[in-house]
Motif scaffolding. Sequence first.
Motif, PDB file in Angstrom:
ATOM      1  N   ASP A   9      85.005 102.524 -23.099  1.00 49.55           N
ATOM      2  CA  ASP A   9      84.967 101.156 -22.557  1.00 49.55           C
ATOM      3  C   ASP A   9      86.335 100.700 -22.054  1.00 49.55           C
ATOM      4  N   ALA A  10      87.394 100.975 -22.824  1.00 54.99           N
ATOM      5  CA  ALA A  10      88.728 100.524 -22.409  1.00 54.99           C
ATOM      6  C   ALA A  10      89.171 101.253 -21.140  1.00 54.99           C
ATOM      7  N   ALA A  11      88.835 102.541 -21.046  1.00 59.01           N
ATOM      8  CA  ALA A  11      89.212 103.327 -19.866  1.00 59.01           C
ATOM      9  C   ALA A  11      88.437 102.861 -18.638  1.00 59.01           C
ATOM     10  N   PHE A  12      87.156 102.541 -18.833  1.00 58.01           N
ATOM     11  CA  PHE A  12      86.322 102.134 -17.697  1.00 58.01           C
ATOM     12  C   PHE A  12      86.885 100.870 -17.060  1.00 58.01           C
ATOM     13  N   ALA A  13      87.338  99.942 -17.901  1.00 65.23           N
ATOM     14  CA  ALA A  13      87.897  98.688 -17.380  1.00 65.23           C
ATOM     15  C   ALA A  13      89.352  98.861 -16.945  1.00 65.23           C
ATOM     16  N   GLY A  14      90.074  99.778 -17.587  1.00 65.87           N
ATOM     17  CA  GLY A  14      91.527  99.811 -17.415  1.00 65.87           C
ATOM     18  C   GLY A  14      92.087 100.871 -16.485  1.00 65.87           C
ATOM     19  N   HIS A  37      77.049 106.832 -14.610  1.00 68.70           N
ATOM     20  CA  HIS A  37      78.210 106.561 -15.461  1.00 68.70           C
ATOM     21  C   HIS A  37      77.710 106.156 -16.847  1.00 68.70           C
ATOM     22  N   VAL A  38      78.109 106.889 -17.875  1.00 63.44           N
ATOM     23  CA  VAL A  38      77.725 106.541 -19.242  1.00 63.44           C
ATOM     24  C   VAL A  38      78.984 106.038 -19.952  1.00 63.44           C
ATOM     25  N   VAL A  39      78.950 104.756 -20.359  1.00 64.72           N
ATOM     26  CA  VAL A  39      80.113 104.166 -21.021  1.00 64.72           C
ATOM     27  C   VAL A  39      79.841 104.083 -22.518  1.00 64.72           C
ATOM     28  N   VAL A  40      80.624 104.828 -23.301  1.00 64.07           N
ATOM     29  CA  VAL A  40      80.503 104.741 -24.757  1.00 64.07           C
ATOM     30  C   VAL A  40      81.344 103.536 -25.169  1.00 64.07           C
ATOM     31  N   ASN A  41      80.675 102.411 -25.306  1.00 67.88           N
ATOM     32  CA  ASN A  41      81.366 101.134 -25.490  1.00 67.88           C
ATOM     33  C   ASN A  41      81.444 100.790 -26.977  1.00 67.88           C
ATOM     34  N   ASN A  42      82.540 101.246 -27.612  1.00 67.29           N
ATOM     35  CA  ASN A  42      82.693 100.925 -29.041  1.00 67.29           C
ATOM     36  C   ASN A  42      83.524  99.655 -29.255  1.00 67.29           C
ATOM     37  N   GLN A  43      83.694  98.899 -28.165  1.00 67.31           N
ATOM     38  CA  GLN A  43      84.263  97.556 -28.219  1.00 67.31           C
ATOM     39  C   GLN A  43      85.689  97.499 -28.771  1.00 67.31           C
ATOM     40  N   ILE A  44      86.392  98.606 -28.585  1.00 69.90           N
ATOM     41  CA  ILE A  44      87.786  98.633 -29.047  1.00 69.90           C
ATOM     42  C   ILE A  44      88.504  99.749 -28.294  1.00 69.90           C
ATOM     43  N   GLY A  45      89.666  99.443 -27.743  1.00 71.96           N
ATOM     44  CA  GLY A  45      90.418 100.467 -27.024  1.00 71.96           C
ATOM     45  C   GLY A  45      91.596 100.884 -27.888  1.00 71.96           C
ATOM     46  N   PHE A  46      91.493 102.056 -28.546  1.00 69.93           N
ATOM     47  CA  PHE A  46      92.457 102.503 -29.553  1.00 69.93           C
ATOM     48  C   PHE A  46      92.471 101.446 -30.658  1.00 69.93           C
ATOM     49  N   THR A  47      93.358 100.448 -30.589  1.00 71.73           N
ATOM     50  CA  THR A  47      93.314  99.377 -31.596  1.00 71.73           C
ATOM     51  C   THR A  47      93.229  98.004 -30.924  1.00 71.73           C
ATOM     52  N   TYR A  58      82.326  92.026 -19.749  1.00 70.89           N
ATOM     53  CA  TYR A  58      81.905  93.404 -20.045  1.00 70.89           C
ATOM     54  C   TYR A  58      82.885  94.402 -19.454  1.00 70.89           C
ATOM     55  N   PRO A  59      83.075  95.536 -20.110  1.00 71.88           N
ATOM     56  CA  PRO A  59      83.956  96.557 -19.528  1.00 71.88           C
ATOM     57  C   PRO A  59      83.366  97.110 -18.230  1.00 71.88           C
ATOM     58  N   THR A  60      82.036  97.024 -18.099  1.00 69.61           N
ATOM     59  CA  THR A  60      81.348  97.617 -16.944  1.00 69.61           C
ATOM     60  C   THR A  60      81.357  96.719 -15.712  1.00 69.61           C
TER      61      THR A  60
END
Length: 281
Positions: A9-14, A37-47, A58-60
């Motif tokens: 998720d963080a990569a998709f948005a960032g 595109h499959v986004v594994v959105n665990n709602q946290i980018g590293f920390t 949304y990240p998407t």
Amino acid sequence: VMSILLHGDAAFAGQGIVYETFHLSDLPSYTTHGTVHVVVNNQIGFTTDPRMARSSPYPTDVARVVNAPIFHVNADDPEAVVYVCNVAAEWRSTFHKDVVVDLVCYRRNGHNEMDEPMFTQPLMYKQIRKQKPVLQKYAELLISQGVVNQPEYEEEIAKYDKICEEAHARSKDEKILHIKHWLDSPWPGFFTLDGQPRSMTCPSTGLNEEDLTHIGQVASSVPVEDFTIHGGLSRILKTRGEMVKNRTVDWALAEYMAFGSLLKEGIHIRLSGQDVERGTF
């Protein structure tokens, strides 16, 4: 062939490359006729909390730039995930456009072995600790529906654990570390030609001066008679003609000679990218 990209998720948005490839997705010479595109959105980018990582809900949201359909699905519901993925595949095969599946889930453990997520996300991780894992949740649902019973479920789990345990035991017998497998393709014979090992040598690509002169003259002339060309361009062509006479070469002329010699051999060349049509590159 179907193109499937897996994102965080963080990569998709960032990551800028995501936005850039969406803009390439429907260009005539570059399209894959739709990527899933499959986004594994665990709602946290590293920390990082999403509120500190992006401006959109949304990240998407970045996929909206090409009006791609975006499916947000609860990853705790495996049947919903399968259903949505089928819809995404159908969309892609029907309309040949990009489609996004946003798997809304969570990360149970830290980013890596050293990372304790409770330091940065205490409230979220208190909730996650209480959350039943997907497998347990789904198994309980199927048992309550009478699809499987408890012994059948336990048997499947034991069967899978046994596969993992046996593989782990076998790995201990390996005495040699095959570094080559990491560096090269493990497919035997993939890089050989008619059973012969391919050497790293290249055939000679040199050309005789006569061919080079011919290509250079074509590259410094105008193909049509009585055709008025831009003054700046005629100066460039004149300079190029003089270079050919003086047996000197710059980057542009070297490129012309490379392309020209391939064309002379009947090899098709496709030039693409910025400023190609007007001949800058």
